[in-house]
Design a protein around this motif. Structure first.
Motif, PDB file in Angstrom:
ATOM      1  N   ARG A 149       0.837  -1.212   0.000  1.00  0.00           N
ATOM      2  CA  ARG A 149       0.000   0.000   0.000  1.00  0.00           C
ATOM      3  C   ARG A 149       0.864   1.251   0.000  1.00  0.00           C
ATOM      4  O   ARG A 149       0.536   2.245  -0.652  1.00  0.00           O
ATOM      5  CB  ARG A 149      -0.902  -0.018   1.243  1.00  0.00           C
ATOM      6  CG  ARG A 149      -1.794   1.220   1.388  1.00  0.00           C
ATOM      7  CD  ARG A 149      -2.864   1.247   0.329  1.00  0.00           C
ATOM      8  NE  ARG A 149      -3.826   2.294   0.552  1.00  0.00           N
ATOM      9  CZ  ARG A 149      -3.691   3.562   0.177  1.00  0.00           C
ATOM     10  NH1 ARG A 149      -2.589   3.924  -0.466  1.00  0.00           N
ATOM     11  NH2 ARG A 149      -4.617   4.460   0.414  1.00  0.00           N
ATOM     12  N   GLN A 177       7.591  -1.533 -10.409  1.00  0.00           N
ATOM     13  CA  GLN A 177       6.711  -2.291  -9.529  1.00  0.00           C
ATOM     14  C   GLN A 177       7.496  -3.317  -8.698  1.00  0.00           C
ATOM     15  O   GLN A 177       8.413  -3.948  -9.223  1.00  0.00           O
ATOM     16  CB  GLN A 177       5.651  -3.031 -10.357  1.00  0.00           C
ATOM     17  CG  GLN A 177       4.752  -2.143 -11.167  1.00  0.00           C
ATOM     18  CD  GLN A 177       3.682  -2.942 -11.869  1.00  0.00           C
ATOM     19  OE1 GLN A 177       2.596  -3.164 -11.338  1.00  0.00           O
ATOM     20  NE2 GLN A 177       3.983  -3.389 -13.075  1.00  0.00           N
ATOM     21  N   TRP A 181       3.474   0.875  -3.483  1.00  0.00           N
ATOM     22  CA  TRP A 181       2.997   0.429  -4.797  1.00  0.00           C
ATOM     23  C   TRP A 181       1.606   0.945  -5.132  1.00  0.00           C
ATOM     24  O   TRP A 181       1.413   1.615  -6.147  1.00  0.00           O
ATOM     25  CB  TRP A 181       3.018  -1.106  -4.844  1.00  0.00           C
ATOM     26  CG  TRP A 181       2.544  -1.707  -6.123  1.00  0.00           C
ATOM     27  CD1 TRP A 181       3.004  -1.462  -7.383  1.00  0.00           C
ATOM     28  CD2 TRP A 181       1.501  -2.678  -6.271  1.00  0.00           C
ATOM     29  NE1 TRP A 181       2.339  -2.216  -8.312  1.00  0.00           N
ATOM     30  CE2 TRP A 181       1.398  -2.980  -7.648  1.00  0.00           C
ATOM     31  CE3 TRP A 181       0.654  -3.336  -5.382  1.00  0.00           C
ATOM     32  CZ2 TRP A 181       0.483  -3.897  -8.147  1.00  0.00           C
ATOM     33  CZ3 TRP A 181      -0.242  -4.257  -5.874  1.00  0.00           C
ATOM     34  CH2 TRP A 181      -0.320  -4.529  -7.243  1.00  0.00           C
ATOM     35  N   ALA A 182       0.626   0.660  -4.302  1.00  0.00           N
ATOM     36  CA  ALA A 182      -0.782   0.916  -4.631  1.00  0.00           C
ATOM     37  C   ALA A 182      -1.214   2.315  -4.187  1.00  0.00           C
ATOM     38  O   ALA A 182      -2.169   2.468  -3.421  1.00  0.00           O
ATOM     39  CB  ALA A 182      -1.665  -0.153  -3.997  1.00  0.00           C
ATOM     40  N   ARG A 183      -0.522   3.328  -4.668  1.00  0.00           N
ATOM     41  CA  ARG A 183      -0.948   4.703  -4.425  1.00  0.00           C
ATOM     42  C   ARG A 183      -0.439   5.600  -5.545  1.00  0.00           C
ATOM     43  O   ARG A 183       0.572   5.283  -6.200  1.00  0.00           O
ATOM     44  CB  ARG A 183      -0.480   5.208  -3.056  1.00  0.00           C
ATOM     45  CG  ARG A 183       1.007   5.335  -2.856  1.00  0.00           C
ATOM     46  CD  ARG A 183       1.315   5.620  -1.390  1.00  0.00           C
ATOM     47  NE  ARG A 183       2.721   5.852  -1.150  1.00  0.00           N
ATOM     48  CZ  ARG A 183       3.270   7.051  -1.007  1.00  0.00           C
ATOM     49  NH1 ARG A 183       2.522   8.138  -1.111  1.00  0.00           N
ATOM     50  NH2 ARG A 183       4.556   7.188  -0.774  1.00  0.00           N
TER      51      ARG A 183
END
Length: 388
Positions: free
Chosen positions: A304, A317, A307-309
């Motif tokens: 989070r 990645q 990576w996922a922002r």
């Protein structure tokens, strides 16, 4: 939650002769609706105990943040206490705080008595068969303990022995010891000649570097288990692999319905006996502290944060961690998506250059002027067949 290749399609023969260790045949529903758990010892009742008090009682120092969950559970077990640790991250374990939840089935009681009677019979037949194959351990949570007060949960744990059995069936690639290699050559990691130059696209998190695995892997074999690198049983199989094993089992359990043999939990979902079937994430994803000074509790928080922002759109990645957390299929999907997006960058640059070239040269373009000039529209028709 994927494996390298499609495993053989097998079913479980329902012998109805044995039950998993730790479960009593004469289980009675308690106030919470959980299946009765029979321990070999007589532990103290489940109570809310702070880990700080257990550390003082055991005389062992408390572990740093993010590194002490397993040690905390060991201390709690040694103290004879089944704890309910006041931490949302521990909701991924059974109520004893030690057995991990690898899969969850949910259902709701129907308001129609006839329909609910059929669904309850289907659930009972499925759960009896699931227990009889002696592959998983189960804990139930009644609707009274749920947030919406209407959803019942069946939590499934895959023990170590079952994981070893199905790792061979599903052909998991697991790391092997260096001594198991028939190779006299030393493994030398290639040097990065451009390491002195900073790369703005690289992820510089220390929690991503630790996931780099230099070990060789091969298909797991129980007969050669001594050759595999098992430093910690809790960490040997990833959460994706554990979930894959649980999913593999519940898809192939056979049960009796109307005198005929049926297979799998997903058929019961289509019939309405169960509502949903899913694995759990590794705890909460909120992490408001700095990674330089605080350690995250799980891989989900690292993904989070790194990576996922939106702030990480230009970074490479962390594909190794994505594969570890989500499995091979999801990992290779994002690997392809990153490659595909990267290959679109040259085409998009060329398209932008062509657009601006046409924008700046439109005034000197003869064809464009003849088409767009209002005074020449009557001399040059776009449609030669028009009456005008």
């Amino acid at each position: 939650m994927a494996y390298q290749q499609e495993p053989p399609q097998i079913g479980f023969k329902n012998t109805r002769t044995s039950r998993p260790l730790g479960f009593d045949d004469n289980t009675e529903s308690s106030g919470t609706g959980r299946i009765g758990f029979k321990s070999s010892e007589n532990p103290r009742p489940v109570e809310s105990v702070s880990m700080e008090s257990l550390h003082k009682e055991s005389g062992r120092p408390q572990s740093p943040a993010g590194e002490g969950r397993k040690k905390d559970r060991d201390i709690a077990s040694a103290s004879g206490v089944h704890t309910k640790v006041d931490n949302k991250a521990n909701s991924v374990y059974f109520n004893d705080g030690q057995r991990r939840i690898d899969w969850v089935l949910t259902y709701k009681i129907s308001d129609e008595p006839e329909k609910e009677h059929k669904n309850s019979e289907r659930r009972k037949a499925f759960m009896d068969s699931l227990l009889d194959i002696n592959k998983v351990e189960i804990e139930e949570q009644s609707a009274e303990d749920s947030i919406d007060k209407s959803t019942n949960y069946i939590k499934i744990h895959v023990p170590w022995k079952t994981l070893l059995e199905y790792a061979e069936i599903m052909k998991f690639n697991m790391p092997i010891k260096e001594s198991a290699l028939n190779n006299d050559h030393e493994f030398i990691e290639p040097e990065d000649t451009c390491k002195s130059f900073p790369n703005p696209f690289e992820l510089n998190s220390p929690y991503l570097e630790k996931d780099y695995n230099p070990h060789f892997t091969c298909v797991f074999k129980n007969a050669a288990i001594h050759n595999f690198l098992i430093e910690d049983r809790d960490a040997f199989f990833t959460s994706a692999q554990r979930s894959a094993v649980a999913d593999y089992i519940i898809k192939r359990v056979d049960y009796e319905e109307g005198g005929r043999k049926k297979f799998g939990a997903y058929r019961l979902i289509s019939k309405g006996a169960f509502d949903k079937s899913f694995p759990l994430h590794d705890g909460i994803y909120e992490f408001n502290e700095s990674l330089l000074t605080h350690s995250p509790d799980n891989d989900r928080q690292v993904l989070r944060r790194e990576w996922a922002r939106p702030g990480r759109w230009y970074k490479f990645q962390p594909l190794d961690l994505v594969r570890k957390y989500f499995g091979e299929k999801i990992g290779i999907y994002f690997a392809w998506l990153g490659f595909y997006t990267g290959m679109l960058i040259p085409a998009s640059i060329l398209g932008v250059l062509c657009f601006f070239y046409g924008l700046f040269t439109i005034g000197s373009n003869t064809t464009a002027n003849e088409v767009c000039n209002a005074s020449l529209r009557k001399l040059f028709y776009m449609c030669p067949l028009c009456d005008e």
